[in-house]
Design a protein around this motif. Sequence first.
Motif, short mmCIF file in Angstrom:
data_model
loop_
_atom_site.label_atom_id
_atom_site.label_comp_id
_atom_site.label_asym_id
_atom_site.label_seq_id
_atom_site.Cartn_x
_atom_site.Cartn_y
_atom_site.Cartn_z
N ALA A 1 0.87 12.27 -2.23
CA ALA A 1 -0.28 11.90 -2.65
C ALA A 1 -0.86 10.61 -2.09
CB ALA A 1 0.08 11.35 -4.17
N GLN A 2 0.02 9.77 -1.34
CA GLN A 2 -0.38 8.65 -0.76
C GLN A 2 -0.79 9.10 0.43
OE1 GLN A 2 2.15 5.23 -0.75
NE2 GLN A 2 1.66 4.54 1.15
N ALA A 3 -0.41 9.92 1.33
CA ALA A 3 -0.89 10.32 2.84
C ALA A 3 -2.14 11.28 2.65
CB ALA A 3 0.13 10.98 3.36
N VAL A 4 -2.28 12.20 1.46
CA VAL A 4 -3.26 12.96 1.43
C VAL A 4 -4.48 12.75 0.64
CG1 VAL A 4 -3.79 15.51 1.18
CG2 VAL A 4 -1.79 14.93 2.17
N LYS B 1 -5.57 1.21 0.42
CA LYS B 1 -5.23 1.90 -0.78
C LYS B 1 -3.82 1.66 -1.23
CE LYS B 1 -3.07 5.37 2.26
NZ LYS B 1 -3.26 4.89 3.64
N PRO B 2 -3.44 1.87 -2.26
CA PRO B 2 -2.40 1.29 -2.92
C PRO B 2 -1.18 2.01 -2.28
CG PRO B 2 -3.43 3.15 -4.41
CD PRO B 2 -4.20 2.79 -3.44
N ASP B 3 -0.11 1.19 -2.10
CA ASP B 3 1.16 1.40 -1.47
C ASP B 3 2.05 2.02 -2.80
OD1 ASP B 3 3.49 1.93 -0.04
OD2 ASP B 3 3.29 0.04 0.81
N VAL C 1 -4.51 -6.77 3.17
CA VAL C 1 -3.53 -7.14 1.97
C VAL C 1 -4.04 -7.40 0.38
CG1 VAL C 1 -1.59 -8.57 1.64
CG2 VAL C 1 -1.78 -7.92 3.78
N LEU C 2 -5.19 -7.95 0.51
CA LEU C 2 -5.80 -8.25 -0.94
C LEU C 2 -6.32 -7.30 -1.53
CD1 LEU C 2 -7.26 -11.93 -0.01
CD2 LEU C 2 -4.97 -11.55 -1.21
N TYR D 1 -5.25 -2.92 -5.77
CA TYR D 1 -5.01 -1.49 -6.07
C TYR D 1 -3.58 -1.31 -6.53
CZ TYR D 1 -9.16 -0.13 -3.71
OH TYR D 1 -10.65 0.08 -3.47
N ASN D 2 -2.74 -2.26 -5.97
CA ASN D 2 -1.23 -1.87 -6.41
C ASN D 2 -0.97 -2.54 -7.70
OD1 ASN D 2 -0.26 -1.14 -4.05
ND2 ASN D 2 0.66 -2.87 -3.16
#
Length: 164
Positions: free
Chosen positions: A17-20, A31-33, A135-136, A141-142
């Motif tokens: 999900a994070q990569a695609v 994007k969120p980690d 980072v901010l 998003y995180n």
Amino acid sequence: MKTTLGWAVILIVSLAAQAVLLPLVFTKGVKPDILLIIIVAAGLLAGRERAIGVAFFAGLMQDFASGNVFGLNTLSKMAVGYAAGLAERKVFKESILLPVLATIIATFFNSAIMQALLFLLGYKIEPGSMMLNQVLPSLGYNILFCIPIHRLIYRMTFGNRSQF
């Protein structure tokens, strides 16, 4: 969800999900980690041993998928998992503020470790620019994703023992 297989499924689905998917939704490469949030939740809810194991495999998979400096994500995520795991016995796991505060601290800690490692490897680092541009926004998003992910990991780890 205490099994290694269960954690592996969570990590693989999250990495996919994070990569695609997330790059299609979020713009400018920020994007969120999701993996970082899972590691923080694992540390706070399951302890440092589980968090370090989850962080190792999450960071390793992220290193393979990203094409960046190999080992960078693994080392930084393991440090975050260890730090989050240290708090496991000292926190009220059902608190709604816990995942938010822990995610804020973990995002900055992860970024600082990655920047320090890149600096030690001889890369030119501009901390102010990276902080404002990556980072901010990633932190925002995180924070949006941390509570649902923390609740999911809580339910998978402890079942439905509480009203959380």
